[in-house]
Design a protein around this motif. Structure first.
Motif, PDB file in Angstrom:
ATOM      1  N   VAL A 362      76.991  71.718  21.831  1.00  0.00           N
ATOM      2  CA  VAL A 362      76.302  72.761  21.062  1.00  0.00           C
ATOM      3  C   VAL A 362      74.996  72.178  20.535  1.00  0.00           C
ATOM      4  O   VAL A 362      74.965  71.012  20.126  1.00  0.00           O
ATOM      5  N   HIS A 391      77.024  80.077  26.210  1.00  0.00           N
ATOM      6  CA  HIS A 391      76.896  81.034  25.125  1.00  0.00           C
ATOM      7  C   HIS A 391      75.569  80.788  24.410  1.00  0.00           C
ATOM      8  O   HIS A 391      75.507  80.081  23.401  1.00  0.00           O
ATOM      9  N   ASP A 394      74.948  81.188  20.653  1.00  0.00           N
ATOM     10  CA  ASP A 394      75.608  80.172  19.832  1.00  0.00           C
ATOM     11  C   ASP A 394      75.102  78.768  20.155  1.00  0.00           C
ATOM     12  O   ASP A 394      75.648  77.791  19.631  1.00  0.00           O
ATOM     13  N   ASN A 396      75.621  77.096  22.724  1.00  0.00           N
ATOM     14  CA  ASN A 396      76.792  76.397  23.282  1.00  0.00           C
ATOM     15  C   ASN A 396      76.688  76.373  24.807  1.00  0.00           C
ATOM     16  O   ASN A 396      76.763  77.391  25.469  1.00  0.00           O
ATOM     17  N   GLY A 434      81.855  72.527  21.236  1.00  0.00           N
ATOM     18  CA  GLY A 434      81.780  73.853  20.636  1.00  0.00           C
ATOM     19  C   GLY A 434      83.057  74.640  20.752  1.00  0.00           C
ATOM     20  O   GLY A 434      83.336  75.508  19.928  1.00  0.00           O
TER      21      GLY A 434
ATOM     22  N   VAL B 184      74.629  74.905  13.409  1.00  0.00           N
ATOM     23  CA  VAL B 184      75.210  75.504  14.617  1.00  0.00           C
ATOM     24  C   VAL B 184      76.376  76.412  14.237  1.00  0.00           C
ATOM     25  O   VAL B 184      77.020  76.213  13.217  1.00  0.00           O
ATOM     26  N   ARG B 185      76.630  77.390  15.084  1.00  0.00           N
ATOM     27  CA  ARG B 185      77.612  78.412  14.743  1.00  0.00           C
ATOM     28  C   ARG B 185      79.004  78.094  15.283  1.00  0.00           C
ATOM     29  O   ARG B 185      79.957  78.795  14.971  1.00  0.00           O
ATOM     30  N   LYS B 186      79.111  77.055  16.099  1.00  0.00           N
ATOM     31  CA  LYS B 186      80.403  76.640  16.631  1.00  0.00           C
ATOM     32  C   LYS B 186      80.450  75.123  16.612  1.00  0.00           C
ATOM     33  O   LYS B 186      79.481  74.470  16.979  1.00  0.00           O
ATOM     34  N   ASP B 187      81.595  74.569  16.223  1.00  0.00           N
ATOM     35  CA  ASP B 187      81.716  73.118  16.174  1.00  0.00           C
ATOM     36  C   ASP B 187      83.183  72.762  16.030  1.00  0.00           C
ATOM     37  O   ASP B 187      83.794  73.044  15.004  1.00  0.00           O
ATOM     38  N   VAL B 188      83.763  72.167  17.066  1.00  0.00           N
ATOM     39  CA  VAL B 188      85.156  71.715  16.963  1.00  0.00           C
ATOM     40  C   VAL B 188      85.249  70.207  17.217  1.00  0.00           C
ATOM     41  O   VAL B 188      86.220  69.717  17.764  1.00  0.00           O
ATOM     42  N   SER B 189      84.203  69.492  16.773  1.00  0.00           N
ATOM     43  CA  SER B 189      84.206  68.053  17.009  1.00  0.00           C
ATOM     44  C   SER B 189      85.125  67.317  16.040  1.00  0.00           C
ATOM     45  O   SER B 189      85.466  66.163  16.277  1.00  0.00           O
TER      46      SER B 189
END
Lengths: 480, 480
Positions: A362, A391, A394, A396, A434, B184-189
């Motif tokens: 991301v 995306h 986003d 991403n 992301g 950022v609008r997404k982050d699963v780190s």
């Protein structure tokens, strides 16, 4: 305990049909969606509990006997999160009951093994929408989507999986059931353990059921596609949609390489080749969709390639004042065809060389163009074809290097290219993941991404839930 | 260290103007919004750092010298979360810079002391919306809203504060800055530490800045009000809106007692008395608002009291096919007048007896009618007038007992009534807090609400962040 003793004990505790030590299902459980980059693991046992009580029994047994426990949904994960490294694999696929659906209250309670496709259908049958659509809906389970906090195209407007989960039932070590949140839409009575579990990739507990929030399904959908010469012009179009204040439900992109791999199966008339595509969707009533599609077409037509007479009959030539170079697709069924194609882009890209190393970095949305260009450059430096799609709204990207799985040298170069990619995401102010998660593939990059203090806090939280460090060891959370 | 040594040291570290030991500002910092139920605390020192670095300095000093540290925003909290019990009060009000606003990217970065009203205005000036509207916008800070995960009427469609925060800057013990998420609008780190901090009420760290997500502001708004004989009919109307699949942005209610206290200042023509009111809002383009308002009016008119010739001139008599007994308010300014009145309901109710004991329980939305009726019954059992209002669509009630603060017996009975109320929320499958938080007022009920295992996990998480247990001690998280 020896393997045969372990197996005999678990068979006695759970029933003989719940425990496997070989066979095709057992072997399948050694891989997840990273099989196409040559990754697989090993395990002693595969267990398939059919109730929360059986999950408790399995976890208590593992905890008592110091057996690592890896939880598995549909096996579509893309970061190796469900690939075991010894120990027990626990599948949630038999936890597949829809416990309740309350259409008038916009919610349902489902067990972790219910597929995301089933959730979508049950909602739609009742006039409701469960927005997250990370793909592979018929294979992936809601439990897996929760474990990774999965995203998808419609996260641009609707948010990721976690935005739609109001409560969880979780089995935590050494084998206790907790409930976080519930059927209510607001709850600040405790720390937000629901969100802490979501995206934790099986490292803190086993999610056995979830309360999902739904919304009224939109009456119609409309998609607008613009094709551009290059990534720069295309990313300008993405920025223009946001600057115009249009709340598209999805705002996607494909770069030149991703289009080359996938345009052959595009379900509408389109150019034979293209440098960059932007896909934007609107939903709502028929008239709202019509208005938003007109607005989107106008914004996306700036810089779009005007089609030749015969090149792209589906795309507007700009006659009668219509926005030039734009394909518009109106209606739910028609939009579904477009998204089914979009869902297959990943497979189309993989088919180019037999394998791919694909990440999900991301970046802040204003750095999208740089990230798209650098992905290709990184590939070139390592002698690999590269492309990206994903995306756009986003920021991403599915930045991808094409590889031949049988060529060890390519695999080494692919890994080196990935490492550079993660460095770029961090340098541009973004994230190394992301929507796929960290799994086993990215743990080495977490410290660089999150910093020492966050890494220490995460490890302490991990120890609070899982003091013996048996749940999905080596995944997500770097320790020490 | 003695108080004078502590004070001298902090003055030297932070500057003399950053530290108070008496005066009106110091005394104000001993109370929050629970002042109207007679609650206040004590502290040795009040510090007002003006930068993240100064927060680090203050926390490091407190941690080294074993001083409790209570963080404070605008002081509008309703659960005693910012009321100190000795030690140092740290105000974030000087951390009041808008660090950046990117209108074309739908985001801003603000320091914790920026008021929620400022966030709303800055967004609107740029054509954007920051949806959370917990009230007291000119006093409450975004940091306080984050600390409590504040809600408000528009959470029904848009979600609570946490839904709009993509990243945080936090100072954690013993004085280190961490960043979670970002622009950022997404982050699963990593584990979702952003969500873990949100709603943690200053027990895990001091939030110094936040990245906020924004959306394009709707062109128009429209509100529909229906008045009903009683709670049963009114709650049926709430259920009917959801069953009709209408995504209102807000779906509010007021019961008979709340209306009696507040209808005098209602900014539109209305009946002089009423048993129950339902308020629903729609937003979007002018034509979308018109369509949704028509739909809402039709649904809400079922069971609504048809107005007499003179009783409620603002309400439709049902001529020309219009929905009977319904007030419709179209336009952003007009809707603002309605919401300003709604924001004042709490004060109007408090004015009845001089004080109120008001909670924020949540029940599954289908139990709303029961909860409204039981609130009044609980009050009767304790000899107190009671009423409720709040966020019907979220099942979130401001159940309130009217008290005279100067009457100790009433205060004791009010406390006993509150205890019963929390028991009811748990029994009905809900939560003891939907938006105010636990603070110091509800910690005694947390174990009953969340269970032993969750309480233990929370305590372990608390210790991971704050091993000396100095951050806002006694609040939110029961220990041992």
């Amino acid at each position: 305990l020896s393997l045969s003793e372990t197996s005999a004990s678990l068979r006695e505790l759970l029933g003989p049909d719940r425990v496997l030590t070989d066979g095709p299902e057992f072997r399948r459980a050694l891989q997840d969606g990273t099989g196409n980059r040559g990754i697989s693991g090993s395990a002693s046992l595969f267990v398939e509990p059919a109730s929360t009580a059986e999950v408790v029994t399995a976890m208590a047994f593992c905890y008592e006997n110091d057996l690592p426990l890896v939880t598995r949904g549909g096996g579509t994960g893309l970061a190796g999160g469900a690939v075991p490294d010894g120990g027990v694999v626990l599948s949630v696929e038999r936890l597949n009951r829809v416990r309740s659906i309350d259409p008038g209250l916009w919610r349902m309670e489902v067990e972790a093994g219910v597929t995301t496709g089933t959730v979508h259908r049950k909602a739609l049958e009742n006039g409701l929408l469960f927005p997250p659509d990370p793909g592979a809906g018929e294979q992936s389970t809601i439990g897996g989507n929760i474990a990774t906090n999965a995203g998808g195209p419609h996260a641009f407007r609707y948010g990721v999986t976690g935005s739609w989960v109001t409560g969880l039932e979780v089995v935590v070590p050494p084998g206790r059931v907790i409930r976080t949140g519930g059927p209510v839409r607001k709850d600040v009575s405790g720390l937000d353990l629901t969100s802490l579990m979501i995206g934790s990739e099986g490292t803190l507990g086993v999610v056995t059921a979830a309360w999902l929030r739904l919304v009224p399904a939109p009456e119609s959908r409309g998609v607008v596609v613009g094709i551009y010469e290059d990534a720069g012009t295309g990313c300008d179009a993405v920025a223009a949609v946001m600057a115009a204040g249009i709340q598209a439900t999805a705002l996607e992109f494909l770069d030149r390489g991703a289009l080359a791999a996938s345009l052959g199966s595009f379900p509408f008339d389109c150019p034979a080749e293209a440098g960059f595509a932007v896909i934007a969707e609107a939903d709502g009533t028929a008239s709202e969709v019509e208005r938003m599609v007109t607005e989107l077409a106008e914004v996306l037509s700036a810089g779009a390639i005007p089609p030749g007479d015969s090149a792209a009959p589906g795309f507007s030539g700009g006659a009668d004042g219509a926005a030039a170079g734009i394909l518009t697709i109106i209606g739910r069924t028609e939009a579904d065809a477009l998204w089914a194609w979009r869902d297959g882009v990943s497979y189309a890209v993989a088919a180019q060389r037999g394998g791919k190393i694909s990440e999900d970095i991301v970046v802040p949305v204003e750095r999208l163009g740089e990230a798209v260009a650098e992905t290709v450059e990184i590939g070139e430096r390592h002698g690999l074809e590269a492309c990206s799609w994903g995306h756009a709204g986003d920021g991403n990207l599915h930045s991808t290097f094409l590889v031949d799985l049988a060529d060890p040298d390519q695999m080494v170069r692919g890994k080196a290219a990935s490492d550079e990619l993660f460095g770029m995401a961090i340098r541009l102010g973004g994230s190394i993941s992301g929507e796929h998660g960290i799994g086993s593939l990215k743990t080495a990059h977490v410290r660089q991404a999150l910093g020492d203090t966050v890494v220490e806090l995460q490890a302490d939280i991990k120890r609070a839930f899982d003091p013996k460090l048996l749940l999905n060891p080596g995944k997500k959370i770097p320790l020490g």
